[in-house]
Design a protein around this motif. Structure first.
Motif, short mmCIF file in Angstrom:
data_model
loop_
_atom_site.label_atom_id
_atom_site.label_comp_id
_atom_site.label_asym_id
_atom_site.label_seq_id
_atom_site.Cartn_x
_atom_site.Cartn_y
_atom_site.Cartn_z
N HIS A 12 -0.30 31.59 -30.14
CA HIS A 12 -0.56 30.85 -28.90
C HIS A 12 0.40 31.35 -27.82
O HIS A 12 1.60 31.48 -28.06
CB HIS A 12 -0.41 29.34 -29.11
CG HIS A 12 -1.06 28.57 -28.02
ND1 HIS A 12 -0.53 28.44 -26.76
CD2 HIS A 12 -2.24 27.91 -27.99
CE1 HIS A 12 -1.35 27.73 -26.01
NE2 HIS A 12 -2.39 27.39 -26.74
N LEU A 24 3.38 21.51 -35.51
CA LEU A 24 2.02 22.03 -35.37
C LEU A 24 1.65 22.97 -36.52
O LEU A 24 0.51 22.98 -36.98
CB LEU A 24 1.85 22.75 -34.03
CG LEU A 24 1.85 21.88 -32.79
CD1 LEU A 24 1.96 22.74 -31.53
CD2 LEU A 24 0.60 21.00 -32.73
N ILE A 128 -4.03 25.99 -33.01
CA ILE A 128 -3.47 25.02 -32.08
C ILE A 128 -4.02 25.23 -30.68
O ILE A 128 -4.48 26.32 -30.33
CB ILE A 128 -1.92 25.06 -32.04
CG1 ILE A 128 -1.41 26.40 -31.51
CG2 ILE A 128 -1.34 24.76 -33.41
CD1 ILE A 128 0.11 26.42 -31.26
N ARG A 130 -3.94 23.03 -26.46
CA ARG A 130 -3.84 21.80 -25.68
C ARG A 130 -5.16 21.07 -25.85
O ARG A 130 -6.20 21.70 -26.08
CB ARG A 130 -3.62 22.11 -24.20
CG ARG A 130 -2.35 22.87 -23.90
CD ARG A 130 -1.20 21.94 -23.78
NE ARG A 130 -0.01 22.67 -23.34
CZ ARG A 130 1.09 22.08 -23.01
NH1 ARG A 130 1.19 20.77 -23.05
NH2 ARG A 130 2.13 22.79 -22.63
N TRP A 146 -0.64 18.40 -27.29
CA TRP A 146 -0.87 19.50 -28.22
C TRP A 146 -1.66 19.00 -29.42
O TRP A 146 -1.46 17.89 -29.91
CB TRP A 146 0.45 20.09 -28.70
CG TRP A 146 1.06 20.98 -27.67
CD1 TRP A 146 2.02 20.67 -26.77
CD2 TRP A 146 0.70 22.34 -27.43
NE1 TRP A 146 2.29 21.75 -25.97
CE2 TRP A 146 1.50 22.80 -26.36
CE3 TRP A 146 -0.21 23.22 -28.01
CZ2 TRP A 146 1.41 24.09 -25.87
CZ3 TRP A 146 -0.29 24.51 -27.51
CH2 TRP A 146 0.52 24.93 -26.45
#
Length: 173
Positions: A12, A24, A128, A130, A146
């Motif tokens: 990411h 995460l 992952i 937003r 997140w």
């Protein structure tokens, strides 16, 4: 943001290290980790269990057509006295019915307990992104949260589990 842009954890462009990245990217049970972080006061609040049309990103992850009917379970995971994670689980309705599992009977039990205690279920890599605020439940709609998601699969069933970290979580410790 209209739809999430899912990336492998370490690919990411916005996040690659730190406490948030650790949460995460953790491949263990989020339920167990929340329990430990919140002094064992963990609770599951069921918001919704229903058949719904698959969102485009969910359909793509499950190999379905966008809008195809899916089984959806949405919950808030509470610990340390407050809701910390919004979780959305999606399954192909035809496979869900054929697999003979009874996820609709979980009630306030954690799905994580089932997934991490069944040796037939394997977890695919975590992605992952937003998460769009308008996809969060009313009263919890915040920009920039997140999320992580991954497929949990057995021979007969695939579950797409998405977990969205609400503001203030994870702790900065």
């Amino acid at each position: 943001m209209s739809i999430p842009q899912w990336y492998p954890v370490l690919a990411h462009p916005e996040i690659r290290e730190g406490v948030l990245c650790d949460w995460l990217g953790d491949t263990g049970s989020l339920t167990r980790r929340l329990m430990a972080a919140g002094n064992d006061d963990f609770q599951v609040e069921v918001l919704n269990e229903a058949h719904q049309p698959a969102r485009a990103d969910e359909a793509a992850a499950l190999g379905l057509a966008a809008g195809q009917p899916v089984w959806v379970r949405e919950v808030l995971l509470h610990t340390a006295g407050a809701p910390r994670v919004f979780a959305r689980t999606v399954a192909d309705l035809a496979a869900f019915n054929a697999a003979g599992v009874h996820l609709e009977n979980l009630g306030s039990r954690s799905l994580g307990d089932l997934l991490f205690n069944d040796p037939r279920i394997r977890r695919e890599p975590i992605e992952i992104s937003r998460y769009p605020a308008h996809w969060l439940p009313a009263g919890r709609q915040h920009d920039g949260c997140w999320a992580r998601r991954s497929l949990f699969a057995s021979d007969q069933l695939q579950l797409l589990v998405c977990e969205v970290f609400l503001p203030g979580w994870p702790p900065a410790a």
